[in-house]
Design an enzyme around this catalytic site. Structure first.
Site, PDB file in Angstrom:
ATOM      1  N   LYS A  12       6.647  -1.009   4.818  1.00  0.00           N
ATOM      2  CA  LYS A  12       5.902  -1.766   5.832  1.00  0.00           C
ATOM      3  C   LYS A  12       6.711  -1.926   7.117  1.00  0.00           C
ATOM      4  O   LYS A  12       6.144  -1.955   8.199  1.00  0.00           O
ATOM      5  CB  LYS A  12       5.477  -3.123   5.273  1.00  0.00           C
ATOM      6  CG  LYS A  12       4.371  -2.983   4.245  1.00  0.00           C
ATOM      7  CD  LYS A  12       3.718  -4.297   3.881  1.00  0.00           C
ATOM      8  CE  LYS A  12       2.574  -4.052   2.903  1.00  0.00           C
ATOM      9  NZ  LYS A  12       1.983  -5.260   2.365  1.00  0.00           N
ATOM     10  N   LYS A  47      -0.479   6.588  -1.798  1.00  0.00           N
ATOM     11  CA  LYS A  47      -1.488   5.707  -2.395  1.00  0.00           C
ATOM     12  C   LYS A  47      -2.633   5.441  -1.413  1.00  0.00           C
ATOM     13  O   LYS A  47      -2.399   5.392  -0.199  1.00  0.00           O
ATOM     14  CB  LYS A  47      -0.783   4.432  -2.880  1.00  0.00           C
ATOM     15  CG  LYS A  47      -1.079   3.199  -2.139  1.00  0.00           C
ATOM     16  CD  LYS A  47      -0.337   1.990  -2.596  1.00  0.00           C
ATOM     17  CE  LYS A  47      -0.261   1.100  -1.348  1.00  0.00           C
ATOM     18  NZ  LYS A  47       0.199  -0.212  -1.505  1.00  0.00           N
ATOM     19  N   LYS A  58      -5.516   0.278   2.484  1.00  0.00           N
ATOM     20  CA  LYS A  58      -6.461  -0.333   3.430  1.00  0.00           C
ATOM     21  C   LYS A  58      -6.168   0.136   4.850  1.00  0.00           C
ATOM     22  O   LYS A  58      -7.045   0.207   5.685  1.00  0.00           O
ATOM     23  CB  LYS A  58      -6.273  -1.860   3.439  1.00  0.00           C
ATOM     24  CG  LYS A  58      -6.636  -2.562   2.164  1.00  0.00           C
ATOM     25  CD  LYS A  58      -6.155  -4.029   2.252  1.00  0.00           C
ATOM     26  CE  LYS A  58      -6.195  -4.713   0.905  1.00  0.00           C
ATOM     27  NZ  LYS A  58      -5.384  -5.919   0.834  1.00  0.00           N
TER      28      LYS A  58
HETATM   29  P1  TYM Z   1      -2.735  -6.085  -2.076  1.00  0.00           P
HETATM   30  O1  TYM Z   1      -3.672  -6.974  -1.348  1.00  0.00           O
HETATM   31  O2  TYM Z   1      -1.970  -5.069  -1.307  1.00  0.00           O
HETATM   32  O3  TYM Z   1      -3.484  -5.303  -3.234  1.00  0.00           O
HETATM   33  C1  TYM Z   1      -4.310  -5.992  -4.153  1.00  0.00           C
HETATM   34  C2  TYM Z   1      -4.270  -5.344  -5.508  1.00  0.00           C
HETATM   35  O4  TYM Z   1      -4.713  -3.983  -5.430  1.00  0.00           O
HETATM   36  C3  TYM Z   1      -3.752  -3.137  -6.044  1.00  0.00           C
HETATM   37  N1  TYM Z   1      -3.779  -1.846  -5.333  1.00  0.00           N
HETATM   38  C4  TYM Z   1      -3.985  -0.659  -5.923  1.00  0.00           C
HETATM   39  N2  TYM Z   1      -4.201  -0.319  -7.213  1.00  0.00           N
HETATM   40  C5  TYM Z   1      -4.390   1.003  -7.483  1.00  0.00           C
HETATM   41  N3  TYM Z   1      -4.372   1.963  -6.538  1.00  0.00           N
HETATM   42  C6  TYM Z   1      -4.154   1.661  -5.241  1.00  0.00           C
HETATM   43  N4  TYM Z   1      -4.152   2.628  -4.319  1.00  0.00           N
HETATM   44  C7  TYM Z   1      -3.950   0.293  -4.887  1.00  0.00           C
HETATM   45  N5  TYM Z   1      -3.716  -0.347  -3.712  1.00  0.00           N
HETATM   46  C8  TYM Z   1      -3.608  -1.656  -4.011  1.00  0.00           C
HETATM   47  C9  TYM Z   1      -2.435  -3.858  -5.884  1.00  0.00           C
HETATM   48  O5  TYM Z   1      -1.482  -3.420  -6.818  1.00  0.00           O
HETATM   49  C10 TYM Z   1      -2.850  -5.283  -6.109  1.00  0.00           C
HETATM   50  O6  TYM Z   1      -2.921  -5.580  -7.480  1.00  0.00           O
HETATM   51  N6  TYM Z   1       1.145  -9.102  -2.789  1.00  0.00           N
HETATM   52  C11 TYM Z   1      -0.148  -8.731  -3.286  1.00  0.00           C
HETATM   53  C12 TYM Z   1      -1.131  -9.905  -3.314  1.00  0.00           C
HETATM   54  C13 TYM Z   1      -0.590 -11.078  -4.036  1.00  0.00           C
HETATM   55  C14 TYM Z   1      -0.474 -11.224  -5.446  1.00  0.00           C
HETATM   56  C15 TYM Z   1       0.100 -12.522  -5.651  1.00  0.00           C
HETATM   57  C16 TYM Z   1      -0.786 -10.399  -6.522  1.00  0.00           C
HETATM   58  C17 TYM Z   1      -0.134 -12.221  -3.465  1.00  0.00           C
HETATM   59  N7  TYM Z   1       0.288 -13.086  -4.426  1.00  0.00           N
HETATM   60  C18 TYM Z   1       0.368 -12.984  -6.938  1.00  0.00           C
HETATM   61  C19 TYM Z   1      -0.518 -10.887  -7.821  1.00  0.00           C
HETATM   62  C20 TYM Z   1       0.060 -12.167  -8.000  1.00  0.00           C
HETATM   63  C21 TYM Z   1      -0.729  -7.655  -2.397  1.00  0.00           C
HETATM   64  O7  TYM Z   1      -0.372  -7.515  -1.255  1.00  0.00           O
HETATM   65  O8  TYM Z   1      -1.733  -6.955  -2.953  1.00  0.00           O
END
Ligand code: TYM
Length: 329
Positions: free
Chosen positions: A113, A195, A198
């Protein structure tokens, strides 16, 4: 019998992808019967990038509507907005003081990032995993259902918990990751070695959950494959086709071998069409329900107000224990 506790969340940055859905949200629904589930909208985490305030407000409510549309049932699971439970920010500060700069520097997501946002490498981006640790540890979560890209953040959460427990006695439960076998890392359709994200800048690389059916079809038709024209799972030599097999398998419940068998003797054209159709059908009810829900802000408010109250009750207990153990009067 006490149910095991689940905590997970997604950042409210808008435009969720099929990766977010298959890697995380679609699994949350299945866990509601057997676990005590807490599903959070991670709006504090989004502050590491510059947001338009109005857009962030809308994205937060839209994500709540999406959780509901994806089948998260507020009668079974607690759904809340991170910023409405101040204990997250409070525990975050405490845990920052028990996290080393060295270990944060090793986080690959921070490195990625920072490279992407070289003009805004703020300290929030650096300490982002500590807030995530606070989210998880506040609820004494047993399991955290996430995609593969969050594995390192779960490991640091465990390290922080263990460090704290060793210093002050048993305070936090040790959480485990719950990473699906299929679809833990959905790749981009144009660049199947990265991957699906978004924020991808490559056109047609990501399927967004609000993409219209004809857009989904057209993106899959343009998906990058290889010249073999045989539907076979081989991530090294055939990353594009392997990714499509994972998507198809995750939705249909079929194994890689079963998908290969189904498309034996058929070309990529047929296969891509079938993948697109199954994604369109999977998302259709979600999209319909989502449209209904976003036009009902009163209902959404009722869910998040109740959710925050319930979450606060749980979070308060852990925070009180932490404050008392470290000597805050
Ligand atoms: P975030 O918002 O980037 O992504 C949300 C969830 O989607 C999964 N993910 C994917 N899974 C499979 N293939 C992909 N290409 C892909 N892109 C994203 C991520 O692994 C995630 O599960 N830090 C976290 C949000 C968060 C969180 C937490 C998660 C904040 N506090 C506590 C669990 C527990 C995040 O940025 O996810």
């Amino acid at each position: 019998m006490n149910k095991k506790v689940i905590l997970s969340g997604v950042q409210s940055t808008g435009n969720l992808t099929l990766g977010n859905y298959l890697g995380a949200i679609s699994n949350w629904k299945k866990m509601q019967e057997d676990y005590e589930c807490n599903y959070m909208i991670a709006n504090l985490h989004t502050l590491t990038i510059r947001n338009n305030p109005e857009t962030l407000r809308n994205n937060t409510l839209n994500l709540l509507a999406l959780y509901l549309a994806a089948g998260i049932d507020p009668k079974k699971s607690n759904i809340f907005i991170q910023s409405q439970v101040p204990e997250h920010a409070e525990l975050n500060w405490v845990l920052n003081c028990y996290t080393y700069v060295g270990e944060l520097s090793r986080m690959t997501q921070f490195k990625d990032k920072s490279a992407k946002h070289a003009d805004n490498i703020n300290s929030g981006l650096f300490t982002y995993p500590v807030l995530m640790a606070a989210d998880i540890l506040l609820y004494q979560a047993d399991l955290v259902p996430v995609g593969e890209d969050q594995r390192q953040h779960l490991e640091i959460t465990r390290d922080i918990a263990e460090r704290f427990n060793n210093l002050y006695g048993e305070t936090f439960k040790m959480p485990e990751g719950y990473i699906p076998k299929i679809a833990a890392r959905i790749m981009g359709l144009q660049d199947p070695t990265s991957k699906m994200s978004k924020s991808s800048s490559i056109p047609n690389d990501s399927i967004f959950l609000n993409d219209e059916p004809d857009v989904i079809m057209s993106k899959f038709k343009k998906a990058v494959t290889d010249s073999e024209n045989i539907v076979r799972y081989d991530t090294e030599n055939k990353p594009g086709i392997s990714n499509l097999i994972s998507i198809y398998g995750a939705i249909s419940g079929k194994t890689n071998a079963e998908v290969e068998k189904e498309f034996e003797g058929k070309g990529y054209g047929d296969f891509k069409k079938a993948v697109a159709e199954c994604v369109i059908e999977e998302l259709r009810p979600l999209q319909t329900k989502y449209k209904e829900l976003v036009s009902n802000p009163e209902y959404l408010k009722q869910i998040y107000v109740e959710g925050a109250n319930k979450a606060k009750e749980k979070a308060e207990k852990t925070l009180k224990d932490v404050y008392s153990k470290i000597g805050l009067v």
